[in-house]
Write a protein that holds these residues in place. Structure first.
Motif, short mmCIF file in Angstrom:
data_model
loop_
_atom_site.label_atom_id
_atom_site.label_comp_id
_atom_site.label_asym_id
_atom_site.label_seq_id
_atom_site.Cartn_x
_atom_site.Cartn_y
_atom_site.Cartn_z
N GLY A 14 -4.06 -31.40 -97.73
CA GLY A 14 -4.53 -31.97 -96.48
C GLY A 14 -4.48 -31.06 -95.27
N ARG A 15 -3.98 -29.83 -95.42
CA ARG A 15 -3.85 -28.90 -94.29
C ARG A 15 -4.94 -27.84 -94.35
N VAL A 16 -5.62 -27.62 -93.22
CA VAL A 16 -6.66 -26.60 -93.16
C VAL A 16 -6.02 -25.22 -93.20
N LEU A 17 -6.52 -24.37 -94.10
CA LEU A 17 -6.01 -23.00 -94.24
C LEU A 17 -6.98 -22.07 -93.51
N HIS A 18 -6.71 -21.83 -92.24
CA HIS A 18 -7.65 -21.06 -91.42
C HIS A 18 -7.78 -19.61 -91.88
N GLU A 19 -6.75 -19.09 -92.54
CA GLU A 19 -6.79 -17.69 -92.99
C GLU A 19 -7.38 -17.55 -94.39
N ALA A 20 -7.73 -18.65 -95.03
CA ALA A 20 -8.30 -18.58 -96.37
C ALA A 20 -9.76 -18.13 -96.29
N THR A 21 -10.12 -17.23 -97.18
CA THR A 21 -11.51 -16.77 -97.30
C THR A 21 -12.18 -17.55 -98.41
N LEU A 22 -13.41 -17.98 -98.15
CA LEU A 22 -14.14 -18.83 -99.08
C LEU A 22 -15.46 -18.16 -99.47
N VAL A 23 -15.64 -17.95 -100.76
CA VAL A 23 -16.93 -17.51 -101.31
C VAL A 23 -17.44 -18.65 -102.17
N MET A 24 -18.50 -19.29 -101.73
CA MET A 24 -18.94 -20.52 -102.37
C MET A 24 -19.78 -20.23 -103.61
N ALA A 25 -19.71 -21.15 -104.55
CA ALA A 25 -20.51 -21.04 -105.78
C ALA A 25 -21.97 -20.85 -105.40
N PHE B 68 -15.80 -11.56 -110.41
CA PHE B 68 -16.73 -12.17 -109.46
C PHE B 68 -17.77 -11.18 -108.94
N LEU B 69 -17.77 -9.96 -109.48
CA LEU B 69 -18.66 -8.90 -108.98
C LEU B 69 -19.68 -8.51 -110.04
N GLN B 70 -20.33 -9.51 -110.60
CA GLN B 70 -21.24 -9.27 -111.73
C GLN B 70 -22.71 -9.31 -111.35
N GLY B 71 -23.03 -9.53 -110.08
CA GLY B 71 -24.42 -9.54 -109.66
C GLY B 71 -25.19 -10.77 -110.07
N VAL B 72 -24.49 -11.83 -110.41
CA VAL B 72 -25.13 -13.10 -110.76
C VAL B 72 -24.51 -14.19 -109.90
N PRO B 73 -25.22 -15.30 -109.70
CA PRO B 73 -24.65 -16.37 -108.87
C PRO B 73 -23.32 -16.86 -109.42
N LEU B 74 -22.32 -17.00 -108.55
CA LEU B 74 -21.00 -17.46 -108.97
C LEU B 74 -21.08 -18.89 -109.48
N ALA B 75 -20.44 -19.12 -110.60
CA ALA B 75 -20.42 -20.47 -111.14
C ALA B 75 -19.39 -21.35 -110.46
N LYS B 76 -18.34 -20.71 -109.89
CA LYS B 76 -17.28 -21.46 -109.22
C LYS B 76 -17.00 -20.81 -107.87
N SER B 77 -16.55 -21.63 -106.93
CA SER B 77 -16.18 -21.12 -105.61
C SER B 77 -14.85 -20.38 -105.69
N LEU B 78 -14.74 -19.31 -104.91
CA LEU B 78 -13.57 -18.44 -104.91
C LEU B 78 -12.84 -18.58 -103.58
N VAL B 79 -11.51 -18.66 -103.66
CA VAL B 79 -10.67 -18.70 -102.46
C VAL B 79 -9.73 -17.50 -102.50
N LEU B 80 -9.71 -16.72 -101.41
CA LEU B 80 -8.74 -15.65 -101.23
C LEU B 80 -7.72 -16.12 -100.21
N TYR B 81 -6.45 -16.15 -100.62
CA TYR B 81 -5.42 -16.67 -99.72
C TYR B 81 -4.09 -15.99 -100.00
N GLU B 82 -3.48 -15.48 -98.96
CA GLU B 82 -2.19 -14.80 -99.05
C GLU B 82 -2.19 -13.71 -100.11
N GLY B 83 -3.28 -12.94 -100.13
CA GLY B 83 -3.37 -11.78 -101.00
C GLY B 83 -3.70 -12.08 -102.45
N LYS B 84 -3.99 -13.32 -102.77
CA LYS B 84 -4.31 -13.68 -104.14
C LYS B 84 -5.68 -14.37 -104.19
N ALA B 85 -6.29 -14.33 -105.38
CA ALA B 85 -7.59 -14.96 -105.60
C ALA B 85 -7.43 -16.19 -106.47
#
Length: 263
Positions: free
Chosen positions: A87-98, A49-66
């Protein structure tokens, strides 16, 4: 008025406290910034995901995994996007949108949201629950603390935003430090480069201090607020709980706590 404790509640800085400990003048924290980030950063993004181009898919980081968003997660759009699972909101999840663009060493804390069209260069540390909004440009060597906002068409480089600082709209933050809870009105510019060659000098109590820096923006103490379309000239040190009125150009210098700067 030269020491860091005149501007920031040092007891509230957590892992960033060593950046300010032992500095003779508050701007010296910026001299340490690059090496300090290298020492403490914990990059947590997959290299794919660190290629310097727009992400094609959204990325979720949650509980130490991508994960990709499609891997069992849902997205609920609102004033602030939320990640859900079953159906449950994951408040600790990190979101990097496409559509976001990333490269270099980047650490994203829990609950961070990076919107489409944002560009983040490393090394940069972005704290928990921060928002990097559409069109934001993080140019590297930045610390963006918890609950901060880097907003639409806002550019930040070689700077520190302490927890709760916000630059929501059309701002420029160059070689600057924003204290706890600082809020920049739309169009605020923290200029960092003099029109004439040479280092930035600051006058205080009849004495001129050479910062030794060719680029120095503003040091804004805890709780400072700036009005829309205000500009600080290179080398402004503004004490806590101060206000800059809209449309004002602030000359270089040191201003005590609770200053009210108006045309």
């Amino acid at each position: 008025m030269l020491q860091a404790e005149a501007y920031f509640d040092l007891d509230a800085l957590g892992r960033y406290l060593p950046l300010f400990e032992g500095v003779g003048a508050v701007w010296e924290a910026l001299d340490r910034l690059k090496n300090f980030i290298k020492e403490i950063i914990r990059p947590n993004l997959p290299t794919d995901f660190l290629q310097g181009v727009p992400l094609a898919k959204s990325l979720v980081l949650y509980e130490g995994k991508a994960y990709c968003l499609e891997d069992g997660f849902d997205l609920r759009l609102g004033e602030r996007p939320e990640v859900l699972r079953e159906g449950r909101v994951l408040h600790e999840a990190t979101l990097v949108m496409a559509g976001a663009v990333l490269w270099g060493e980047i650490e994203l804390g829990p609950g961070v949201v990076v919107e489409p069209g944002a560009l983040i260069k490393g090394p940069s540390i972005i704290g928990a629950r921060a928002e990097i909004r559409q069109g934001a440009y993080v140019r590297g060597n930045c610390i963006i603390g918890e609950d901060c906002v880097v907003g639409h068409t806002t550019e930040i480089k070689h700077s520190i935003m302490l927890s709760g600082a916000k630059a929501g709209h059309f701002a420029y933050i160059g070689d600057s430090i924003l204290g706890l809870g600082v809020n920049l009105g739309a169009g605020t510019k923290l200029a960092n480069l003099k029109m004439r060659p040479g280092t930035v000098r600051i006058l205080w109590q009849g004495k001129s201090y050479d910062t030794g820096r060719c680029k120095l923006g503003a040091i804004l103490g805890d709780g400072v607020q700036t009005g829309c379309n205000s500009v600080t000239n290179p080398g402004v040190l503004l004490g806590p709980s101060s206000l800059i009125f809209p449309g004002l150009a602030v000359p270089s210098g040191i201003y005590p706590a609770k200053s009210f700067l108006r045309p």
